[in-house]
Design a protein around this motif. Structure first.
Motif, short mmCIF file in Angstrom:
data_model
loop_
_atom_site.label_atom_id
_atom_site.label_comp_id
_atom_site.label_asym_id
_atom_site.label_seq_id
_atom_site.Cartn_x
_atom_site.Cartn_y
_atom_site.Cartn_z
N VAL A 101 0.82 -1.33 0.41
CA VAL A 101 0.47 -0.06 0.03
C VAL A 101 0.85 1.25 -0.72
N TYR A 102 0.49 2.08 -0.86
CA TYR A 102 1.00 3.96 -0.47
C TYR A 102 1.45 4.29 1.01
N GLN A 103 0.98 3.85 2.26
CA GLN A 103 1.19 3.90 3.34
C GLN A 103 2.66 3.78 3.61
N LEU A 104 3.26 1.90 3.31
CA LEU A 104 4.21 1.52 3.42
C LEU A 104 5.10 2.09 2.43
N LEU A 105 4.51 2.01 1.30
CA LEU A 105 5.87 2.17 0.32
C LEU A 105 6.64 3.91 0.91
N TRP A 106 5.91 4.69 1.54
CA TRP A 106 6.05 5.68 1.66
C TRP A 106 7.08 5.68 2.59
N LYS A 107 6.89 5.18 4.24
CA LYS A 107 7.29 4.80 4.95
C LYS A 107 8.81 4.37 4.32
N MET A 108 8.90 3.04 3.52
CA MET A 108 9.54 2.56 2.85
C MET A 108 11.08 3.77 1.65
N ALA A 109 10.30 4.56 1.55
CA ALA A 109 10.73 5.03 0.87
C ALA A 109 11.43 6.58 1.30
N MET A 110 11.16 6.45 2.53
CA MET A 110 11.86 7.41 3.58
C MET A 110 13.14 6.73 4.27
N TYR A 111 12.87 5.37 4.61
CA TYR A 111 14.55 4.53 5.40
C TYR A 111 15.64 4.36 3.58
N ALA A 112 14.59 4.07 2.36
CA ALA A 112 15.80 3.93 1.52
C ALA A 112 16.67 5.02 1.33
N CYS A 113 15.83 6.06 1.99
CA CYS A 113 17.12 7.86 1.32
C CYS A 113 18.02 7.96 2.33
N THR A 114 18.01 6.98 3.29
CA THR A 114 19.10 6.99 4.87
C THR A 114 20.81 6.83 3.84
N TYR A 115 21.20 6.91 2.96
CA TYR A 115 22.77 5.66 2.36
C TYR A 115 22.47 7.50 1.64
N PRO A 116 21.40 7.80 0.71
CA PRO A 116 21.57 9.18 -0.48
C PRO A 116 22.23 10.33 0.85
N VAL A 117 21.33 10.39 1.59
CA VAL A 117 21.59 11.29 2.44
C VAL A 117 22.15 11.34 2.93
N ILE A 118 23.23 10.90 3.50
CA ILE A 118 24.94 10.92 4.25
C ILE A 118 25.15 10.86 3.25
#
Length: 157
Positions: A101-118
């Motif tokens: 579902v979209y809500q889970l994808l939103w949460k996953m997208a946030m966590y997937a941003c960790t390496y790119p942000v660092i």
């Protein structure tokens, strides 16, 4: 402890075990993680903004812009960008026929941003970031995010 656990798990992505454990992180810890990631992302530009305004010796505007408006702008644009990246996840989910579902994808997208942000923060603090680096960070995000989506089972026919 929950915030550090979420950070540690997000560094283990896209491993299957980490993906499933991140979905069990409490909402309070997830919201703190979002805020922490936004602050980290805003750090290089925020520091240069404060230095520039301190040179102008206009302390009232410096406090208003650097202390209130800039963090608000970063949080708003960051949330919009994560939402757009989650929409890319909806497209990947649809193409791979995954059960998400979209809500889970939103949460996953946030966590997937960790390496790119660092990597962005390190790159920005060392030198001026180039377009090629931005594209590389986006590709890194897409690879991690796609692998996270692929850990979930396909829909039954």
């Amino acid at each position: 402890m929950g915030l550090l656990n979420a950070f540690k798990l997000s560094l283990l992505l896209p491993k299957k075990k980490a993906v499933y454990q991140l979905n069990r992180v409490k909402t309070k810890d997830f919201l703190l993680y979002i805020l922490l990631l936004h602050v980290l992302f805003a750090l290089p530009n925020g520091v240069s903004l404060i230095v520039d305004f301190m040179k102008s010796e206009d302390l009232d505007n410096t406090l208003l812009l650097a202390g209130f408006l800039y963090p608000l702008l970063v949080i708003m644009t960051g949330t919009i960008i994560i939402s757009l990246l989650a929409m890319v996840g909806v497209l990947v989910r649809w193409m791979t026929k995954r059960k998400l579902v979209y809500q889970l994808l939103w949460k996953m997208a946030m966590y997937a941003c960790t390496y790119p942000v660092i990597l962005y923060v390190i790159s920005s603090l060392l030198h001026q970031t180039t377009t090629i680096e931005y594209i590389g960070l986006l590709l890194l995000f897409l690879i991690i995010f796609t692998k996270m989506i692929l850990t979930y089972p396909q829909m039954k026919k």
